[in-house]
Structure formats: structure tokens, C-alpha cells
Design a protein around this motif. Structure first.
Motif, PDB file in Angstrom:
ATOM      1  N   ARG B  29       7.548 -16.158  -7.334  1.00  0.00           N
ATOM      2  CA  ARG B  29       7.693 -17.354  -8.182  1.00  0.00           C
ATOM      3  C   ARG B  29       6.473 -17.610  -9.055  1.00  0.00           C
ATOM      4  NH1 ARG B  29      11.398 -20.962  -5.875  1.00  0.00           N
ATOM      5  NH2 ARG B  29      12.952 -19.750  -4.729  1.00  0.00           N
ATOM      6  N   TYR B  30       5.305 -17.218  -8.564  1.00  0.00           N
ATOM      7  CA  TYR B  30       4.087 -17.585  -9.304  1.00  0.00           C
ATOM      8  C   TYR B  30       3.300 -16.361  -9.783  1.00  0.00           C
ATOM      9  CZ  TYR B  30       5.364 -22.063  -7.337  1.00  0.00           C
ATOM     10  OH  TYR B  30       6.066 -23.188  -7.004  1.00  0.00           O
ATOM     11  N   SER B  31       3.906 -15.181  -9.651  1.00  0.00           N
ATOM     12  CA  SER B  31       3.296 -13.937 -10.124  1.00  0.00           C
ATOM     13  C   SER B  31       1.861 -13.743  -9.644  1.00  0.00           C
ATOM     14  CB  SER B  31       3.323 -13.880 -11.659  1.00  0.00           C
ATOM     15  OG  SER B  31       4.643 -13.847 -12.101  1.00  0.00           O
ATOM     16  N   ILE B  32       1.600 -14.151  -8.406  1.00  0.00           N
ATOM     17  CA  ILE B  32       0.273 -13.933  -7.826  1.00  0.00           C
ATOM     18  C   ILE B  32       0.205 -12.469  -7.381  1.00  0.00           C
ATOM     19  CG2 ILE B  32      -1.263 -14.538  -5.887  1.00  0.00           C
ATOM     20  CD1 ILE B  32      -1.047 -16.817  -7.915  1.00  0.00           C
ATOM     21  N   SER B  33      -0.581 -11.675  -8.095  1.00  0.00           N
ATOM     22  CA  SER B  33      -0.535 -10.231  -7.808  1.00  0.00           C
ATOM     23  C   SER B  33      -1.679  -9.747  -6.917  1.00  0.00           C
ATOM     24  CB  SER B  33      -0.533  -9.452  -9.122  1.00  0.00           C
ATOM     25  OG  SER B  33      -1.697  -9.765  -9.846  1.00  0.00           O
ATOM     26  N   SER B  34      -2.615 -10.647  -6.572  1.00  0.00           N
ATOM     27  CA  SER B  34      -3.729 -10.183  -5.733  1.00  0.00           C
ATOM     28  C   SER B  34      -3.266  -9.859  -4.317  1.00  0.00           C
ATOM     29  CB  SER B  34      -4.838 -11.236  -5.677  1.00  0.00           C
ATOM     30  OG  SER B  34      -4.396 -12.390  -4.991  1.00  0.00           O
ATOM     31  N   ILE B  35      -2.152 -10.465  -3.908  1.00  0.00           N
ATOM     32  CA  ILE B  35      -1.684 -10.255  -2.534  1.00  0.00           C
ATOM     33  C   ILE B  35      -0.407  -9.412  -2.519  1.00  0.00           C
ATOM     34  CG2 ILE B  35      -2.681 -12.328  -1.495  1.00  0.00           C
ATOM     35  CD1 ILE B  35       0.031 -13.720  -2.020  1.00  0.00           C
ATOM     36  N   THR B  36      -0.192  -8.735  -1.395  1.00  0.00           N
ATOM     37  CA  THR B  36       1.081  -8.032  -1.215  1.00  0.00           C
ATOM     38  C   THR B  36       1.600  -8.287   0.191  1.00  0.00           C
ATOM     39  OG1 THR B  36      -0.172  -6.068  -0.615  1.00  0.00           O
ATOM     40  CG2 THR B  36       0.767  -6.091  -2.812  1.00  0.00           C
ATOM     41  N   GLY B  37       2.920  -8.259   0.321  1.00  0.00           N
ATOM     42  CA  GLY B  37       3.541  -8.339   1.645  1.00  0.00           C
ATOM     43  C   GLY B  37       3.538  -6.921   2.191  1.00  0.00           C
ATOM     44  N   ASP B  38       2.674  -6.642   3.118  1.00  0.00           N
ATOM     45  CA  ASP B  38       2.502  -5.264   3.552  1.00  0.00           C
ATOM     46  C   ASP B  38       3.031  -5.085   4.968  1.00  0.00           C
ATOM     47  OD1 ASP B  38       1.317  -2.853   4.547  1.00  0.00           O
ATOM     48  OD2 ASP B  38      -0.061  -2.861   2.867  1.00  0.00           O
ATOM     49  N   CYS B  39       2.300  -5.605   5.959  1.00  0.00           N
ATOM     50  CA  CYS B  39       2.727  -5.369   7.345  1.00  0.00           C
ATOM     51  C   CYS B  39       3.679  -6.451   7.844  1.00  0.00           C
ATOM     52  CB  CYS B  39       1.505  -5.300   8.257  1.00  0.00           C
ATOM     53  SG  CYS B  39       0.661  -6.870   8.482  1.00  0.00           S
ATOM     54  N   TYR B  40       3.664  -7.626   7.231  1.00  0.00           N
ATOM     55  CA  TYR B  40       4.483  -8.778   7.652  1.00  0.00           C
ATOM     56  C   TYR B  40       4.284  -9.147   9.121  1.00  0.00           C
ATOM     57  CZ  TYR B  40       6.912  -9.013   3.183  1.00  0.00           C
ATOM     58  OH  TYR B  40       7.197  -9.171   1.856  1.00  0.00           O
ATOM     59  N   ARG B  41       3.084  -8.885   9.643  1.00  0.00           N
ATOM     60  CA  ARG B  41       2.818  -9.310  11.017  1.00  0.00           C
ATOM     61  C   ARG B  41       1.417  -9.906  11.134  1.00  0.00           C
ATOM     62  NH1 ARG B  41       2.266  -3.360  13.952  1.00  0.00           N
ATOM     63  NH2 ARG B  41       0.553  -2.640  12.698  1.00  0.00           N
ATOM     64  N   GLY B  42       0.793 -10.129   9.981  1.00  0.00           N
ATOM     65  CA  GLY B  42      -0.497 -10.827   9.971  1.00  0.00           C
ATOM     66  C   GLY B  42      -1.685  -9.982  10.346  1.00  0.00           C
ATOM     67  N   SER B  43      -1.505  -8.652  10.419  1.00  0.00           N
ATOM     68  CA  SER B  43      -2.651  -7.867  10.880  1.00  0.00           C
ATOM     69  C   SER B  43      -3.402  -7.133   9.782  1.00  0.00           C
ATOM     70  CB  SER B  43      -2.214  -6.871  11.958  1.00  0.00           C
ATOM     71  OG  SER B  43      -1.332  -5.929  11.408  1.00  0.00           O
ATOM     72  N   CYS B  44      -2.759  -6.867   8.632  1.00  0.00           N
ATOM     73  CA  CYS B  44      -3.448  -6.021   7.651  1.00  0.00           C
ATOM     74  C   CYS B  44      -4.361  -6.817   6.727  1.00  0.00           C
ATOM     75  CB  CYS B  44      -2.447  -5.216   6.828  1.00  0.00           C
ATOM     76  SG  CYS B  44      -1.508  -6.189   5.656  1.00  0.00           S
ATOM     77  N   GLY B  45      -4.054  -8.071   6.504  1.00  0.00           N
ATOM     78  CA  GLY B  45      -4.916  -8.904   5.658  1.00  0.00           C
ATOM     79  C   GLY B  45      -4.602  -8.828   4.177  1.00  0.00           C
ATOM     80  N   ASN B  46      -3.640  -7.989   3.777  1.00  0.00           N
ATOM     81  CA  ASN B  46      -3.396  -7.808   2.345  1.00  0.00           C
ATOM     82  C   ASN B  46      -2.758  -9.030   1.671  1.00  0.00           C
ATOM     83  OD1 ASN B  46      -4.364  -5.319   2.892  1.00  0.00           O
ATOM     84  ND2 ASN B  46      -2.546  -4.177   2.290  1.00  0.00           N
ATOM     85  N   CYS B  47      -2.367 -10.025   2.462  1.00  0.00           N
ATOM     86  CA  CYS B  47      -1.730 -11.207   1.858  1.00  0.00           C
ATOM     87  C   CYS B  47      -2.586 -12.461   2.085  1.00  0.00           C
ATOM     88  CB  CYS B  47      -0.339 -11.399   2.447  1.00  0.00           C
ATOM     89  SG  CYS B  47      -0.371 -11.738   4.202  1.00  0.00           S
ATOM     90  N   MET B  48      -3.892 -12.263   2.267  1.00  0.00           N
ATOM     91  CA  MET B  48      -4.760 -13.398   2.639  1.00  0.00           C
ATOM     92  C   MET B  48      -4.891 -14.422   1.497  1.00  0.00           C
ATOM     93  SD  MET B  48      -6.377 -13.904   5.523  1.00  0.00           S
ATOM     94  CE  MET B  48      -6.935 -12.363   6.211  1.00  0.00           C
TER      95      MET B  48
END
Lengths: 295, 158, 687
Positions: B29-48
Motif C-alpha cells: 500500500r505504501y511502496s516501502i521498499s526497504s523491507i521485504t517479507g522473507d522468512c515470515y517468522r521474525g527471525s531474519c530481520g529483513n522486515c524490521m
């Protein structure tokens, strides 16, 4: 397998009163607080949480941390990081160490103690520690509130002893001071429960003599064990323990773990016992651990 | 469900299913590209992201949880003096981060030096537990974080 | 991949592809039924492929989409394409796959239908005579586990059809391989395909051919639907179904003389290549050479083979097999030294530079170059004193669990990194660079390397050679339409081969720039130096165009109550040519050390089967800063102008040093990795 359009009723009560009314109307609803476990295990983009979900994360009464003369009162949904920072000076050392071993720093900004206790897969982190600290949980429901000592929170089937519409509001930790505290956890990683072992120990010394000692052990993320008779026998002993005492304690705990556990592997039992003996032997002194005769 | 929240300093109104994950809302919705949905379990940090000023994995936050809350992503944080302290530290130390891990590391470092102006090694070590990556050599990362803390202290006049 | 940018640009026209996968590890596909799909959505299967249904690496192939035979769980069977992610995921769940399962084969130890190309043999020396010189024999099996790449980003590709042409964006270490694969699958001319490579910074060697499969899928979907298509694996999908570091198992038999010298060695190696052995020739040769190792042996019989199993195809990891091979030879060597009751350092030194009359094969003579690194690492780490002290303590106790204190051990290992492909393969590959200088004196470099570190090195090299400012040096955008084929960017080929070619270009421009009118364009291609010869069967010559050398020491402590492992220190000494940016180099070696340690004691992946959801939950990387301070240093190797690839050295030297150290600390022998505290407990119980 077929994915039908899922209709989810998602409630976000504004306060505790509204929450209790809602939950008594929908006692099978999923309570969502920090949500780290609920969302972490559901690795789909849109998680399937249940038909009715009640969001309790934003309820003020559930996130407060408060200290009275008798208890440290921790809101069930207060983020662990908040607890670690705000209550750092008053948190028992064993609980502090336990909390810092849960999840990651970022996950601790979301997860709370209530969620940890409610979850059968997670509770072996904080449950044995709260057991050793003789904490209580304050439950609230349509019939009002009541308190339960920690061990009574769970039945023999490992389910929460909660009435329909009842939930954990606060965790109450008695304000006590101990001479020594230990929290030790061993596991390769969270997803290998067969590798999980923990020892929590607290003790009070008076004039070089043990005046109180509590030892709680957990294993494999499902067993929690406390040997109260042995704790009573420890009172009055003077550390460092003699070789004979150590041998006796070793045998006693070993039989206890074989019977109560069961903990089948000798090396697992040995690890738990030696960590506890190490704690007891070092109480109030710099003495090194005496080696039990058989080793 | 209508949800009002503050994104990178601006009030926004969102119409979303309450059980959607924040990471997907921010991206879709907001085109925030710094984050990605990667592991979807809170462990990788890519969506911080920062939620009420604290770093959280946004894959573990639901739309329903952000009502009236403040969310800051790396995009918003980039415009702050606090970001420049960290950027300065990383540049000075010669850290070249892999893109996916950037938001996590920068926001975690910010959170750490916000709380501890002169963080100890053990505290620095602790923040790495929130990310999962093969990128980044230890010595340069440690140096970068110490430098960032130094720049923060200097700017705060302490 | 900047998914958001593609969404912004193409809005609702952007289609997303989802890979439909085999539910069984082995079997036959009867049918795939998509049911009714939303309008405009399409399920693409093998029957729709206009060209050849195959991905080729050197001489080996795998199907791009399975047609009837199912060879691993998760093998791509089809692509479901549509423009709404949620609808797509609902439609994907409705797909019904009718497959007849068969009993899968997982055990790498079972010899498989090895192809002729994949058999490998080394045989030299008088085996019978040398065996007679021995007084004892050390026989053991040593194996190495798979390792997940855990790329910074999971595999992804974007494809756009433009009439009779197609453009593909992806991450790859071999852009021209993507190009030829896409052309072959679509049945079009390679000139109709253009590949744009995205910069991922740390790509890891696995994306040498695996990106080509994902790119071919995206291209196929875009070609058939006429829509721009984005295909992006999620992390779990990437973990479960893409390639890993190939696991290896070796049976070794070493004959030792009364003085502790190796007299003869027999080695039998199997490499589990998963369902489709791709890249197997180079990988197997590197594994086997690593297993030969650096310790001189007068007579050798080695056989190596590739085994196919019902796991996802295995692949290159950093080292492309050298790390697995060196683990085997170094751990075995450590045990041989122990059996001979000799100081491991002395034993090693005597085997690296044997004091003998007869001629030593060049493969071993070259290895003498590791000695300065070995001596230096032994000094810096105080190895000899520590080893002796820990050895005394070990001899005093009979078992780890009968002590109640920390127990320590120290391990030593040496290794090499062979830069470039082995001998004849390097000749087969294209590697061309183009450099041009315009009338204003600006230099334009065209190679397919996108490494920022390398580009800044080449910039400086060009500026220095041509006496121009680094700002005047530019790189053409990394698309196959603008850069020539430099071959795969692995095995430090960019550092060694490409650097050499660019230097030739710069020198040529330097000579001609004041004699000829600008612009000047120079193109150079690689030729194997005439003296470079290698024959593995007779073990003559030297396999690698160039090598770097390294030695490591790892010191560990084991808690005898909990069996928890702590690493007390790591020392790595490198002899590998010019050091350009020391800080960056140290940082990248530290990354390597962390991943090498992860493989050694932290990352758990079951080897008896294909990865499953349980593995996905259990698999975690060693967090940065989990390791103790690492002491890294570089030695001058005499050749000041040579730049070499050294990034694999941690993978090749740290795991064996670690295993040997834990062996000393615990008195237990290990035949494989990872060595976790659980593993220690099991071994202690059974000992």
C-alpha cells in the motif's frame, strides 16, 4: 486443501471491561497479544488465526508493570523488553537471565510473559523460573478475578486451568531477596525440544548456613520437576558441601529424575544434577565443586 | 477495517483486513521498499521497522495492532540526524551491508545507542541475534557500531 | 529484485508466477489439473515449452519442467501465472497433482548410476611396494554434510517480452548461461535474449546455474502470456527446493611407516549430486584433489564418483568441492599424526616438504608454498605449547564425562584455493573483455562482473597504467547486450582471469593511444598458458591456473557437564598475492569464517533425506559476532603484482582445524560435521 474465502471476526476491545465481556461471549476466540508465536508458526502471507480473534495487545491494564510492597506485578501483555528495561533493578536475577534467553531482542519488543506462559511450546522458558520464585498468576473473567500459584496454572495434560472466558491479567512475583540465583538453559535451538534442559535455583543463606533453597528443573520443553523433600533436607547444611553430601544429593536427584521424569539419558540427568550441585556447593563461597565419588 | 496510524511522521488512514501483516501492508500500500517479507517468522530481520520507536519484525505485527501507533521505516529514518550518526559510523568503518539486512541493522543500532550511549561488546553482540545473514564481517561491524555511538554522543554533546 | 518498482511501472499488467511443484520425491506424474482458473490466469506445463525442455551445464542436463518422471520433492512441474497474488495463491492451492509415488533413494553411500564423465581416478606410484613399507594402517570413513546457501535474497527473476525478443532481470554468477538457457527453452536465437544482472553483493557460488532455471521459468511465462512476469521464491521455498553444498562421503585407507610417514593411500569418494548432477565434473575433481590433500604420499589409488539421489540438485558452494575434500584429508591427516604419536605440526611439515631423494609430483611440490603461512600461524597462536599442554591433560583422563571442568583442544590445518577452472574446462569457457577509450580520454570497460570491490580495483589499475584519473573510468551496464561473455564469475575467475585480460587491454591502449587516433577499442580473450598441463590419471602437471595458500588454527573449550562448545580463538594466515583493500578483505574473510563455523557446528541439515519443513525450522545461521576475535594476517608471497582469490580459504581450513581441536578436547573422533553438543553427548554415551 481448498482455500475458501475466510471470514474472520477480529475484535479490538478498548479496555479490560470490554475485553471480558467480549471474551465471555466468544470463549473460543483466539487471544492475540504480542502474536509472535501465532504469526511465527503461520508462515503464510495472510495468517490463519481462527474464526474469532480478540486483540488484547493495546489494553492498558494488561501492559502495566507495577511494584507493591509484596509483589512485582507484571501485566500479561507487557513486552518483555519493557520489563527488562523498566524493572531491571527489581527483577530477580534468574528471571532476568531467563527473559533475555527468550526470542531475539526485536521479538522481545512484542512478546509478553502471559503469551509465554499460555503457550505449551514456549512455557518451559519462564514457567520453571516463576515456579522457583513462587509466583502467582492473577486471572480475570466474567466471575471476577482470582489468583493461582504458578504450578496450579497447568493441569496434568499440560493445559491451562482456565475457566471459559478467563484470561491471565498479571503475573505476581513476591518481593524477596536471595543470596544466590541461577538460571541455566541448554538447547541447540528452539526447534529441537529434545535438546532442551534448564535449571533454576534460588537460595538464601544465614550465617553461612542454607536457610532456604529451591530447585526447579525442566526438560524437553514438556517436563517440569521440583523436589521439595530434597529442598527441605538442604536447609541447615553448610556449604561447601562435603563429598558425602554431594554423593547423597547426586543419588537422590538421579533417582528422582529417573522416576519423575523420566529423563532416560544418563548424560542429561548428569548435566542437570551437576549444574544444581555446582550452584549449591558454591553458595556463599569461592569453593570449587567437589567431585562425586562415582565420577 | 479502518486503521489510523502514523507512517514516517505522516498521519495515514488505512482500510485493510485486520489480520494482514504489517510488512505486506507497508510494501503493497505504501511502496516501502526497504523491507521485504522473507522468512515470515521474525527471525531474519529483513522486515524490521520501528513501532513506537522500538525495532520489531513487521511480519509479526498485524494491521489491527498499529491503530494509533507510530511506524517508522528506514525511508523515514533516513531523514533524521540519528540516521546520519549511524551512516557516518558505517561509512567510516567501511561496512558494506547487503541490502536486505540494512533496515534491521540500522534500526537495531539506533535502538541500542539510544538506550546505551556507550554500549558494551555484549550488548552489541546481542543485537545481531535479531538478524539472519551471511553478510558482514565482525570486526568492521563492531567498529561501525562503536563509531556510530561516538557520533551520537558527540552530537548530543556528551 | 525491486518488486515494488516493477509493480509501480506495470501496475495491474504485472503478472506473478508461482512454481507448481512435485509432491513426491520420486515417481511418475500422471496429470496436473488446475480446475477453473480466473480469467486471464494460466497454468504452464512442460507441454507448453516451445523450445527444448532442458537446462544444460557443460554436458549435463535437467528438465526445466518435469514432464513425467519426478526426481525430487519440489521439482518444478508447472507455472501458475496471474495478476493478483491472493487469487493466485488460492488458485495454486486448488491445483490437483496426480502422481504415482515410488520409493525414493536418499543414501549417498549407495553407488548410483554414475556416468562415464563423472568417474574420476588418480593412480600413481608402486602401490604394492609402498604397502609393504608400512607397519600400520589407518582406515576410516569421513563425510561432510550439505549446507544451505541462505542467499541475501531468495531466487527471483523478472521477464518482459518485447515482440520477438525477451528481456530478463535476475541475479546470476553466469549471465551468458542465463541467456543460452532462456534461448534454448524458448526455441529462439540467443540474440533475441537480453539479460540484466542485478547486484546482490554477496551472491555465493550457488547462483552459478540455479538462477538460470528461475530465469527460464519467468521467461517462459512472459513469452507465453505476453505479460511482464515476476517470479520470486519465498525463503522457505528457496530453502526446501534449491541447491545446497553437495555432501561427500569418503572411505580412506592410509598406510603408515614405522617413522609415521604415509607410504600409500587408497581413497574411495562419493559425492551426492542430488537428482541431477550439474557442474559435477569440476566439483568431483575438486573434491578428489582436496581429499588427496597436501601431505605427500608415494603411492595413491583414488576413485571418485557422483551419485544421484532424490534430493534437489546439489551445487557449488564457496570452494566448489575443495572444502569438502580438504576437510577429509586434513581430519584424516590429523588422525594419522596422532596414530604415529607425533606432534601434528612436525608431522604436517614433514609431509608437505618431504626430505627424500625421489621426485615428488608437482601437485605436492606446489603445496610447499603453504609453509610460510603454516609456520606463521603456529607462532602467532602459540600452537605448539598449547597443543602439548592439552595433550598431557587429555592423556591423564580416560573420558570427558569423568571430569568436571572445561576441557580444551587446539587444531591446525592447511589448505589452498585453486583459482579458475581446472585445466581443460577453463579453455572451453568463453572469457572476453572489451575496453575502449573515447576521444576525450575516457575509458569504458565491458565485463560481466558487477562486484563493486573488483570494479574499484580495476579502476585504479586502469588509472595507474594509463595515467588518467579514476573518474575517467566507467563500466558498461551489466547486460548481455552490452558486455561480452566473461564466463561464470566463480572460483575467483574475475580476480585472476579477468584482471589479467584487462591489464592486457590497458597495456595495449597505452601503447596505441598516442600513435593512433582515438577512439580505440581493444578486446582480449583468454588462452591457456602453454606450460599449463594437467593429467589427473597420471598425476602429472598442476590443475589450477593459480593458487592461494592458507593455514588456520582453531582453539576450543568444551564444558564437560553440558558439552557446550566455545571457540576460544581463531588464527588464519594467508599467502595469496597482493592485498588491495585490507579492511574489506578481512571483513569478507570474517564472513567466510562465520559460515565455515556454521557448517562445522551450528547449521543442521539432515543428510539422509531431502530438506523438509522440520529442517527449515531448525536451520539457523550463526549470528554475526557469535565468534571470538579472529586474527587474520597476510604474508607476502613474492609476487607483488599478482592478485588472487582467497575468499574460500576459511571454508577449506577452518572446519578441519575445528574438528581436530574438538577431538583433542574430548578424546572423541569425528567422522562428520556438524559437531554439536548433542553429537558430543551421543558419542560420549556410545564410547
Amino acid at each position: 486443501m481448498a482455500a475458501e474465502q475466510r471470514m474472520v471476526s477480529f475484535f479490538s476491545p478498548a479496555d479490560l471491561t470490554e475485553l471480558i465481556q467480549l471474551y465471555s461471549r466468544h470463549p473460543s476466540a483466539v487471544l492475540f497479544a504480542g502474536g509472535t508465536w501465532l504469526l511465527g508458526r503461520e508462515q503464510k502471507k495472510i495468517p490463519v488465526l481462527g474464526e474469532q480473534v480478540i486483540n488484547i495487545g493495546g489494553i492498558d491494564e494488561l501492559t502495566r508493570i507495577h511494584r507493591t510492597e509484596r509483589f512485582l506485578e507484571i501485566g500479561a501483555a507487557a513486552p518483555l523488553s519493557l520489563l527488562l528495561e523498566q524493572a531491571k533493578r527489581v527483577l530477580p536475577v534468574c528471571l532476568y537471565r531467563c527473559l533475555t534467553s527468550i526470542g531475539t531482542p526485536a521479538i522481545r519488543n512484542l512478546a509478553g510473559l502471559g503469551g509465554n506462559l499460555s503457550n505449551p511450546e514456549y512455557r518451559m522458558d519462564s514457567f520453571p523460573v516463576l515456579f522457583a520464585l513462587e509466583a502467582q498468576v492473577e486471572l480475570i473473567g466474567p466471575e471476577g478475578s482470582r489468583r493461582l500459584p504458578i504450578p496450579r496454572l497447568i493441569d496434568s495434560e499440560n493445559n491451562l486451568r482456565l475457566k471459559p472466558g478467563e484470561l491471565i491479567q498479571r503475573i505476581l512475583i513476591p518481593v524477596e531477596s536471595f543470596t544466590e540465583e541461577l538460571y541455566w538453559k541448554h538447547e541447540h535451538n528452539f526447534w529441537m525440544p529434545e535438546t532442551h534442559l534448564s535449571v533454576t535455583a534460588v537460595a538464601r543463606m544465614e550465617k553461612g548456613t542454607i536457610s532456604e533453597a529451591r530447585l526447579v528443573f525442566s526438560a524437553f520443553r514438556r517436563l517440569v520437576m521440583r523436589h521439595r523433600e530434597l529442598e527441605a533436607e538442604l536447609v541447615g547444611r553448610v556449604p561447601p558441601l562435603s563429598q558425602r553430601e554431594t554423593e547423597y544429593l547426586y543419588q537422590e536427584l538421579d533417582s528422582f529424575f529417573q522416576a519423575a521424569g523420566p529423563i532416560p539419558r544418563e548424560l542429561d540427568r548428569r548435566m542437570l544434577i551437576l549444574k544444581a550441585l555446582d550452584f549449591l556447593s558454591n553458595l556463599g563461597s569461592e569453593a570449587t565443586i567437589p567431585v562425586p565419588g562415582r565420577y | 477495517m479502518i486503521i489510523d496510524f502514523v507512517l514516517n511522521g505522516k498521519k495515514v488512514r488505512l482500510n485493510s483486513k485486520p489480520e494482514r501483516r504489517l510488512v505486506d501492508i507497508l510494501r503493497d500500500r505504501y511502496s516501502i521498499s526497504s523491507i521485504t517479507g522473507d522468512c515470515y517468522r521474525g527471525s531474519c530481520g529483513n522486515c524490521m521497522v520501528l513501532l513506537q520507536g522500538r525495532p520489531v519484525p513487521s511480519c509479526l505485527v498485524l494491521a489491527a495492532n498499529i491503530r494509533n501507533k507510530e511506524i517508522m521505516t528506514l525511508e523515514g529514518f533516513r531523514n533524521t540526524d540519528e540516521y546520519r550518526d549511524i551512516e557516518g559510523g558505517f561509512e567510516e568503518a567501511g561496512v558494506k551491508l547487503c541490502e536486505p539486512v540494512k533496515p534491521a541493522l540500522i534500526l537495531l543500532v539506533h535502538d541500542l545507542i539510544q538506550r546505551e550511549e556507550n554500549p558494551e561488546q555484549s550488548e552489541i553482540r546481542n543485537i545481531f541475534r535479531s538478524i539472519e545473514t551471511r553478510c558482514g564481517g565482525e570486526s568492521t561491524l563492531f567498529r561501525a557500531i562503536h563509531l556510530a555511538a561516538y557520533f551520537r554522543r558527540s552530537r548530543n554533546g556528551s | 529484485m525491486d518488486e515494488i518498482a516493477y509493480r509501480k511501472q506495470y501496475k495491474k499488467k504485472l503478472f506473478t508466477a508461482v512454481t507448481v511443484r512435485s509432491p513426491v520425491a520420486r515417481g511418475r506424474l500422471r496429470s496436473i489439473d488446475s480446475g477453473s482458473l480466473p480469467t486471464g490466469y494460466r497454468l504452464i506445463t512442460a507441454a507448453d515449452i516451445p523450445g527444448k525442455n532442458r537446462l544444460t551445464v557443460f554436458q549435463s542436463h535437467m528438465p526445466v519442467l518435469a514432464k513425467d518422471i519426478l526426481s525430487y520433492r519440489g521439482m518444478p512441474l508447472g507455472l501458475l501465472v496471474g495478476n493478483d497474488e491472493e487469487e493466485l495463491s488460492t488458485a495454486a492451492e486448488r491445483i490437483h497433482i496426480d502422481a504415482v509415488p515410488a520409493e525414493p533413494r536418499f543414501l549417498a553411500a549407495t553407488p548410483g548410476p554414475a556416468t562415464k564423465e563423472s568417474d574420476y581416478r588418480i593412480s600413481y606410484g608402486d602401490m604394492d611396494f609402498q604397502k609393504q613399507q608400512a607397519v600400520q594402517v589407518l582406515e576410516e570413513r569421513i563425510s561432510t554434510p550439505p549446507q544451505e546457501h541462505y542467499y541475501p535474497e531468495p531466487h527471483s527473476a523478472f521477464a518482459l517480452r518485447k515482440g520477438r525478443e525477451i528481456e530478463v532481470h535476475t541475479y546470476s554468477r553466469w549471465p551468458y548461461h542465463v541467456k543460452t538457457t532462456v534461448a534454448e527453452v524458448l526455441g529462439i536465437n540467443p540474440e533475441q535474449v537480453s539479460i540484466q544482472i542485478k547486484d546482490e553483493q554477496t551472491v555465493l557460488d550457488g547462483k552459478v546455474w540455479s538462477s538460470s532455471l528461475v530465469a527460464a521459468h519467468a521467461a517462459l511465462a512472459a513469452w507465453l502470456t505476453g505479460k511482464p512476469v515476476l517470479l520470486r521464491y519465498n525463503r522457505q521455498e528457496d530453502f526446501l527446493y534449491t541447491s545446497k553444498r553437495a555432501p561427500v562421503s569418503a572411505q580412506l585407507r592410509t598406510h603408515l611407516s614405522a617413522e609415521g610417514y604415509i607410504t600409500a593411500r587408497e581413497i574411495d569418494i562419493s559425492c551426492d549430486a542430488g537428482a541431477f548432477p550439474l557442474f559435477e565434473e569440476e566439483m568431483l575433481e575438486r573434491i578428489c584433489l582436496g581429499a588427496v590433500g597436501q601431505h605427500y604420499c608415494p603411492a595413491m589409488n583414488l576413485t571418485g564418483r557422483i551419485v544421484t539421489t532424490n534430493k534437489p540438485p546439489m551445487n557449488a558452494f564457496e570452494g566448489l568441492g575443495t572444502s569438502q575434500g580438504l576437510f577429509i584429508s586434513e581430519v584424516h591427516g590429523g588422525r594419522a599424526a596422532y596414530m604415529s604419536e607425533q606432534d601434528p605440526y612436525e608431522w604436517k611439515k614433514r609431509h608437505i616438504k618431504p626430505d627424500i631423494e625421489e621426485e615428488v609430483p608437482r601437485f605436492y611440490r606446489e603445496a610447499e608454498a603453504v609453509l610460510p603461512a603454516l609456520e606463521s600461524v603456529v607462532d602467532r597462536s602459540d600452537y605448539r605449547r598449547k597443543h602439548a599442554a592439552y595433550e598431557m591433560r587429555r592423556k591423564r583422563r580416560s573420558s570427558l564425562s569423568k571430569t568436571i571442568d572445561m576441557s580444551r583442544g587446539i587444531g591446525l590445518s592447511t589448505g589452498y584455493q585453486g583459482n579458475g577452472f581446472i585445466g581443460r574446462k577453463e579453455v572451453k569457457l568463453s572469457k572476453t573483455v572489451r575496453v575502449s577509450m573515447d576521444t576525450a580520454g575516457n575509458l569504458s570497460i565491458s565485463t560481466s562482473s558487477i562486484s563493486e570491490a573488483l570494479q574499484s580495483y580495476w579502476k585504479e589499475m586502469a588509472a595507474r597504467t594509463l595515467d588518467i584519473s579514476p573518474e575517467q573510468v566507467h563500466f558498461t551496464s551489466p547486460a548481455t547486450s552490452t558486455v561480452p561473455d566473461t564466463g561464470p564469475s566463480i572460483l575467483a575467475r574475475n580476480l585472476t582471469v579477468t584482471s589479467r585480460l584487462l591489464k592486457q587491454c590497458f597495456d595495449a591502449i597505452k601503447k596505441r593511444r598516442f600513435r593512433e587516433a582515438l577512439p580505440i577499442e581493444i578486446q582480449r580473450s583468454y588462452r591457456l598458458p602453454p606450460k599449463h598441463a594437467w593429467n589427473h590419471e597420471s598425476f602429472e602437471g598442476y590443475p589450477f591456473p593459480q593458487s592461494a595458500w592458507g593455514a588456520s588454527v582453531v582453539e576450543v573449550e568444551v564444558d564437560s557437564i553440558s558439552f557446550e562448545l566455545t571457540i576460544r580463538g581463531i588464527w588464519l594466515m594467508i599467502s595469496g598475492g597482493v592485498v588491495i583493500n585490507r579492511r574489506r578483505l578481512v571483513s569478507s574473510l570474517e564472513e567466510g569464517i562465520r559460515s565455515a563455523l556454521g557448517w562445522s557446528y551450528h547449521e543442521i541439515l539432515s543428510r539422509g533425506k531431502a530438506p523438509d519443513e522440520g529442517d527449515w525450522h531448525r536451520y539457523h545461521l550463526l549470528p554475526p559476532a557469535a565468534t571470538p576475535p579472529v586474527y587474520i594476517d597476510f604474508l607476502e608471497d613474492g609476487n607483488r603484482s599478482t592478485i588472487k582469490g582467497i575468499s574460500q580459504l576459511p571454508y577449506s581450513t577452518i572446519p578441519p582445524a575445528f574438528a581436530v581441536a574438538v577431538s583433542q578436547a574430548t578424546g572423541l573422533d569425528f567422522d562428520s560435521l556438524p559437531i554439536t553438543s548433542e553429537r558430543l553427548k551421543e558419542l560420549e554415551e556410545s564410547s
